[in-house]
Design an enzyme around this catalytic site. Structure first.
Site, short mmCIF file in Angstrom:
data_model
loop_
_atom_site.label_atom_id
_atom_site.label_comp_id
_atom_site.label_asym_id
_atom_site.label_seq_id
_atom_site.Cartn_x
_atom_site.Cartn_y
_atom_site.Cartn_z
N TYR A 51 -13.03 -51.11 52.22
CA TYR A 51 -13.00 -49.69 51.89
C TYR A 51 -12.22 -49.43 50.60
O TYR A 51 -11.04 -49.78 50.50
CB TYR A 51 -12.37 -48.88 53.03
N PRO A 198 -19.68 -41.89 66.57
CA PRO A 198 -20.02 -41.14 67.78
C PRO A 198 -20.70 -39.80 67.52
O PRO A 198 -21.36 -39.26 68.41
CB PRO A 198 -18.67 -40.94 68.47
N ALA A 200 -22.95 -39.43 65.05
CA ALA A 200 -24.26 -39.73 64.45
C ALA A 200 -24.45 -39.04 63.11
O ALA A 200 -25.38 -38.24 62.92
CB ALA A 200 -25.38 -39.36 65.43
N LYS A 201 -23.58 -39.36 62.17
CA LYS A 201 -23.64 -38.80 60.81
C LYS A 201 -23.57 -37.27 60.81
O LYS A 201 -24.13 -36.61 59.94
CB LYS A 201 -24.90 -39.27 60.08
N GLY A 202 -22.89 -36.71 61.80
CA GLY A 202 -22.74 -35.26 61.87
C GLY A 202 -23.85 -34.54 62.61
O GLY A 202 -23.75 -33.34 62.87
N LEU A 204 -24.57 -34.72 65.65
CA LEU A 204 -24.09 -34.29 66.96
C LEU A 204 -22.88 -33.38 66.86
O LEU A 204 -22.26 -33.06 67.87
CB LEU A 204 -23.78 -35.51 67.83
#
Length: 307
Positions: A51, A198, A200-202, A204
């Protein structure tokens, strides 16, 4: 915040950790997010040498230096930047792992890393060599425990059978239920899931499809076409979220699995982090809620990299 055991180790982590990849390179801003996490009972911080070319490890180490003995720091190894840093290659060799850990320890400014994870893996790897490196690092006191970050079935099975790995980090969400194939086997080996992605790329989060990228709008998301994605998210919103936010449903879904030690959503702001903290501190899903969410989403299977 509730603490959960990672595998059979003596590492106990907050049920929500902080995925540090989204912190950015503004140290003041990043430290505000880390401080918010600490103030709300988060003790688990996950970074990687990849990163920001190692800058992320430096920032995380600096932000945690005054509470080192009270936190669990996780990092990862295996992706090796080339000399001009415009790309990387996979290197799970013993020589590289044992060299890279020294650089991570220096950047983090710590004497040991609590959880050191292999950042990927393929069936072609000399996995015995990688395992030997991790075991030696444990003996030398450079790391306390090790794990892998992989969704590939053949990699997972090799490490479960031949190593003392304590965790498997996997992308896991209501829209990506592939890890559920492995929950029984992982529990049998006393190995925990660390759930990344968790939300899912926003998709959810409460912003749902407004977070969909052009690629998702064109190609869908994993097993979902865009039309199926619209239908599934609308059904979750209308049938399962009367008293809960989408964030809450998503994070609590992962935490309902007994083998999940922690969920690690990223956060690019203290406000976003606080929303997720509030969501994980709400009551767990009832059996009825869990069953409904399972009915409204697909149970997927990872079809590649199988023996």
């Amino acid at each position: 915040m509730e603490k959960r055991q990672i595998g059979a180790s003596d590492l106990y982590v907050s049920k929500m950790g902080l995925g540090c990849m989204s912190l950015g390179t503004d140290e003041t801003h990043a430290k505000e997010i880390v401080q918010t996490a600490l103030e709300n009972g988060i003790n688990y911080f996950d970074t990687a040498d990849l990163y920001d070319f190692g800058r992320n490890e430096q920032i995380v180490g600096s932000a945690l230096k005054d509470v080192r003995d009270d936190v669990i720091i996780a990092s990862k190894v295996g992706n090796r930047w080339n000399d001009v840093k415009d790309g990387w290659r996979w290197d799970p060799s013993k020589e590289y792992i044992k060299s890279a850990v020294k650089d991570s320890l220096s950047r983090l400014n710590v004497d040991y890393i609590d959880l050191y994870q292999l950042h990927g893996g393929t069936i072609k790897d000399n996995f015995e060599e990688s395992i030997e490196a991790f075991e030696e690092l444990k003996e030398e006191g450079c790391i306390r425990e090790y794990g892998i970050s992989s969704i590939r079935p053949n990699v997972i099975k090799r490490f479960l059978s031949h190593s003392s790995t304590q965790s498997v980090m996997m992308q896991y969400s209501l829209l990506d239920r592939r890890p559920e194939e492995w929950t029984d086997l992982l529990e049998e080996h006393q190995v925990s899931i660390i759930a990344r992605g968790p939300l899912a790329k926003g998709l959810l989060s409460d912003k749902m499809l407004s977070k969909a990228s052009d690629k998702i709008r064109k190609d869908g998301y994993l097993d979902y076409s865009y039309a199926e994605l619209e239908e599934a998210l609308a059904a979750i919103r209308s049938k399962a979220s009367e008293t809960r936010s989408m964030n809450e449903l998503a994070l609590q879904y992962d935490l309902a699995r007994s083998g999940v030690a922690s969920v690690i959503p990223g956060a690019s702001s203290a406000r976003q982090l606080k929303e997720n903290i509030e969501a994980v501190n709400r009551p767990p899903l009832s059996p009825e809620e869990l069953e409904l969410l399972e009915q409204l989403t697909k149970i997927s299977r990872y079809e590649q990299h199988r023996d």
